[in-house]
Design a protein around this motif. Sequence first.
Motif, PDB file in Angstrom:
ATOM      1  N   ALA A  79       0.837  -1.201   0.000  1.00  0.00           N
ATOM      2  CA  ALA A  79       0.000   0.000   0.000  1.00  0.00           C
ATOM      3  C   ALA A  79       0.873   1.252   0.000  1.00  0.00           C
ATOM      4  O   ALA A  79       0.546   2.245  -0.663  1.00  0.00           O
ATOM      5  CB  ALA A  79      -0.935   0.001   1.209  1.00  0.00           C
ATOM      6  N   GLY A  80       1.985   1.210   0.709  1.00  0.00           N
ATOM      7  CA  GLY A  80       2.925   2.332   0.709  1.00  0.00           C
ATOM      8  C   GLY A  80       3.489   2.588  -0.677  1.00  0.00           C
ATOM      9  O   GLY A  80       3.578   3.741  -1.124  1.00  0.00           O
ATOM     10  N   ILE A  81       3.855   1.519  -1.378  1.00  0.00           N
ATOM     11  CA  ILE A  81       4.349   1.662  -2.762  1.00  0.00           C
ATOM     12  C   ILE A  81       3.249   2.237  -3.643  1.00  0.00           C
ATOM     13  O   ILE A  81       3.506   3.092  -4.495  1.00  0.00           O
ATOM     14  CB  ILE A  81       4.824   0.297  -3.306  1.00  0.00           C
ATOM     15  N   SER A  82       2.017   1.790  -3.440  1.00  0.00           N
ATOM     16  CA  SER A  82       0.892   2.295  -4.243  1.00  0.00           C
ATOM     17  C   SER A  82       0.667   3.783  -3.987  1.00  0.00           C
ATOM     18  O   SER A  82       0.387   4.538  -4.926  1.00  0.00           O
ATOM     19  CB  SER A  82      -0.385   1.524  -3.914  1.00  0.00           C
ATOM     20  N   ILE A  83       0.778   4.209  -2.744  1.00  0.00           N
ATOM     21  CA  ILE A  83       0.608   5.627  -2.418  1.00  0.00           C
ATOM     22  C   ILE A  83       1.699   6.464  -3.082  1.00  0.00           C
ATOM     23  O   ILE A  83       1.432   7.536  -3.631  1.00  0.00           O
ATOM     24  CB  ILE A  83       0.588   5.829  -0.885  1.00  0.00           C
ATOM     25  N   VAL A  84       2.923   5.965  -3.043  1.00  0.00           N
ATOM     26  CA  VAL A  84       4.020   6.675  -3.714  1.00  0.00           C
ATOM     27  C   VAL A  84       3.741   6.773  -5.207  1.00  0.00           C
ATOM     28  O   VAL A  84       3.899   7.841  -5.817  1.00  0.00           O
ATOM     29  CB  VAL A  84       5.371   5.971  -3.449  1.00  0.00           C
ATOM     30  N   TYR A  85       3.298   5.664  -5.796  1.00  0.00           N
ATOM     31  CA  TYR A  85       3.001   5.660  -7.230  1.00  0.00           C
ATOM     32  C   TYR A  85       1.906   6.677  -7.562  1.00  0.00           C
ATOM     33  O   TYR A  85       2.051   7.478  -8.492  1.00  0.00           O
ATOM     34  CB  TYR A  85       2.582   4.263  -7.684  1.00  0.00           C
TER      35      TYR A  85
ATOM     36  N   ASP B 181       5.905   5.737 -17.662  1.00  0.00           N
ATOM     37  CA  ASP B 181       6.560   4.441 -17.837  1.00  0.00           C
ATOM     38  C   ASP B 181       7.816   4.340 -16.968  1.00  0.00           C
ATOM     39  O   ASP B 181       8.087   3.298 -16.374  1.00  0.00           O
ATOM     40  CB  ASP B 181       6.921   4.215 -19.305  1.00  0.00           C
ATOM     41  N   ILE B 182       8.558   5.424 -16.889  1.00  0.00           N
ATOM     42  CA  ILE B 182       9.751   5.447 -16.042  1.00  0.00           C
ATOM     43  C   ILE B 182       9.348   5.298 -14.577  1.00  0.00           C
ATOM     44  O   ILE B 182      10.004   4.581 -13.809  1.00  0.00           O
ATOM     45  CB  ILE B 182      10.553   6.746 -16.273  1.00  0.00           C
ATOM     46  N   LEU B 183       8.257   5.957 -14.187  1.00  0.00           N
ATOM     47  CA  LEU B 183       7.761   5.857 -12.807  1.00  0.00           C
ATOM     48  C   LEU B 183       7.419   4.418 -12.456  1.00  0.00           C
ATOM     49  O   LEU B 183       7.796   3.916 -11.394  1.00  0.00           O
ATOM     50  CB  LEU B 183       6.537   6.759 -12.622  1.00  0.00           C
TER      51      LEU B 183
ATOM     52  N   TYR C 138       0.149  11.766  -9.855  1.00  0.00           N
ATOM     53  CA  TYR C 138      -0.578  13.033  -9.744  1.00  0.00           C
ATOM     54  C   TYR C 138       0.352  14.216 -10.044  1.00  0.00           C
ATOM     55  O   TYR C 138      -0.030  15.154 -10.739  1.00  0.00           O
ATOM     56  CB  TYR C 138      -1.179  13.164  -8.342  1.00  0.00           C
ATOM     57  N   LEU C 139       1.578  14.161  -9.508  1.00  0.00           N
ATOM     58  CA  LEU C 139       2.542  15.227  -9.797  1.00  0.00           C
ATOM     59  C   LEU C 139       2.864  15.299 -11.287  1.00  0.00           C
ATOM     60  O   LEU C 139       3.009  16.386 -11.851  1.00  0.00           O
ATOM     61  CB  LEU C 139       3.823  15.026  -8.987  1.00  0.00           C
ATOM     62  N   LEU C 140       2.982  14.134 -11.905  1.00  0.00           N
ATOM     63  CA  LEU C 140       3.242  14.117 -13.355  1.00  0.00           C
ATOM     64  C   LEU C 140       2.048  14.694 -14.116  1.00  0.00           C
ATOM     65  O   LEU C 140       2.218  15.383 -15.125  1.00  0.00           O
ATOM     66  CB  LEU C 140       3.550  12.691 -13.822  1.00  0.00           C
TER      67      LEU C 140
ATOM     68  N   LEU D 177      -0.014  16.975 -12.929  1.00  0.00           N
ATOM     69  CA  LEU D 177       0.007  18.424 -12.685  1.00  0.00           C
ATOM     70  C   LEU D 177       1.004  19.148 -13.590  1.00  0.00           C
ATOM     71  O   LEU D 177       0.759  20.262 -14.037  1.00  0.00           O
ATOM     72  CB  LEU D 177       0.346  18.720 -11.226  1.00  0.00           C
ATOM     73  N   THR D 178       2.129  18.511 -13.822  1.00  0.00           N
ATOM     74  CA  THR D 178       3.163  19.133 -14.647  1.00  0.00           C
ATOM     75  C   THR D 178       2.988  18.820 -16.122  1.00  0.00           C
ATOM     76  O   THR D 178       3.810  19.228 -16.933  1.00  0.00           O
ATOM     77  CB  THR D 178       4.560  18.676 -14.190  1.00  0.00           C
ATOM     78  N   ASP D 179       1.921  18.098 -16.432  1.00  0.00           N
ATOM     79  CA  ASP D 179       1.612  17.733 -17.817  1.00  0.00           C
ATOM     80  C   ASP D 179       2.782  16.995 -18.482  1.00  0.00           C
ATOM     81  O   ASP D 179       3.201  17.319 -19.592  1.00  0.00           O
ATOM     82  CB  ASP D 179       1.228  18.978 -18.624  1.00  0.00           C
ATOM     83  N   ALA D 180       3.304  15.993 -17.732  1.00  0.00           N
ATOM     84  CA  ALA D 180       4.437  15.218 -18.230  1.00  0.00           C
ATOM     85  C   ALA D 180       3.988  14.239 -19.304  1.00  0.00           C
ATOM     86  O   ALA D 180       2.807  13.910 -19.441  1.00  0.00           O
ATOM     87  CB  ALA D 180       5.079  14.466 -17.075  1.00  0.00           C
ATOM     88  N   SER D 181       4.933  13.739 -20.036  1.00  0.00           N
ATOM     89  CA  SER D 181       4.636  12.812 -21.136  1.00  0.00           C
ATOM     90  C   SER D 181       4.332  11.411 -20.609  1.00  0.00           C
ATOM     91  O   SER D 181       4.587  11.089 -19.446  1.00  0.00           O
ATOM     92  CB  SER D 181       5.825  12.756 -22.094  1.00  0.00           C
ATOM     93  N   ASP D 182       3.815  10.575 -21.480  1.00  0.00           N
ATOM     94  CA  ASP D 182       3.532   9.179 -21.116  1.00  0.00           C
ATOM     95  C   ASP D 182       4.820   8.427 -20.806  1.00  0.00           C
ATOM     96  O   ASP D 182       4.823   7.474 -20.029  1.00  0.00           O
ATOM     97  CB  ASP D 182       2.785   8.479 -22.247  1.00  0.00           C
ATOM     98  N   ASN D 183       5.900   8.858 -21.410  1.00  0.00           N
ATOM     99  CA  ASN D 183       7.196   8.237 -21.167  1.00  0.00           C
ATOM    100  C   ASN D 183       7.594   8.389 -19.699  1.00  0.00           C
ATOM    101  O   ASN D 183       8.187   7.489 -19.111  1.00  0.00           O
ATOM    102  CB  ASN D 183       8.252   8.867 -22.089  1.00  0.00           C
ATOM    103  N   SER D 184       7.255   9.516 -19.084  1.00  0.00           N
ATOM    104  CA  SER D 184       7.565   9.743 -17.667  1.00  0.00           C
ATOM    105  C   SER D 184       6.813   8.758 -16.781  1.00  0.00           C
ATOM    106  O   SER D 184       7.340   8.283 -15.777  1.00  0.00           O
ATOM    107  CB  SER D 184       7.201  11.164 -17.264  1.00  0.00           C
TER     108      SER D 184
END
Length: 161
Positions: A30-36, A54-56, A41-43, A45-52
């Motif tokens: 659950a901790g890993i899920s919360i981090v994910y 995948d890296i996450l 959500y941050l990605l 907010l910053t309108d990051a790409s789909d590639n980001s």
Amino acid sequence: MECKTDLKYLKTSKIPRAIEALLELIIQLAGISIVYLSFKYLLWLTDASDNSQDILISMLLLPSLYILKDVYKIAEPFTVKIEMHHNRVASHRGFATRTEDVLEFIHSENQEKTTTPFGRLFGYATIRLYSPGGYIELPYVCHPKDVEDHITFAKEQNKKA
């Protein structure tokens, strides 16, 4: 001729410890899920790409696998058997790889008791007996105070003999 033995099997906690191990794994995942979800959500907010994203996912895969490597701990309490003799203790555990440790009380120098939250609630603990060559673990022992008292008494009796 009758064979007399001083063997006594100690009671160990099985179901409460298995439930506790399962809860530990669930909380860690659950901790890993919360981090994910937080980073996702941050990605967003910053309108990051789909590639980001995948890296996450790839960054959190290894910690998830590291947590899942401990899934055997759920079944481990069902394999524990502890034999208490007047002068020694033996601990047996494991399915495929069976571990058997024996320690004579006279060689014991120190003892340590580790109690988890469920252990305090249901009355069990893991006792570790140290000797010059290493240690032996008595996992998930019920009534640990009585076991510690027995070990101390037996150690004193063996020193006198």
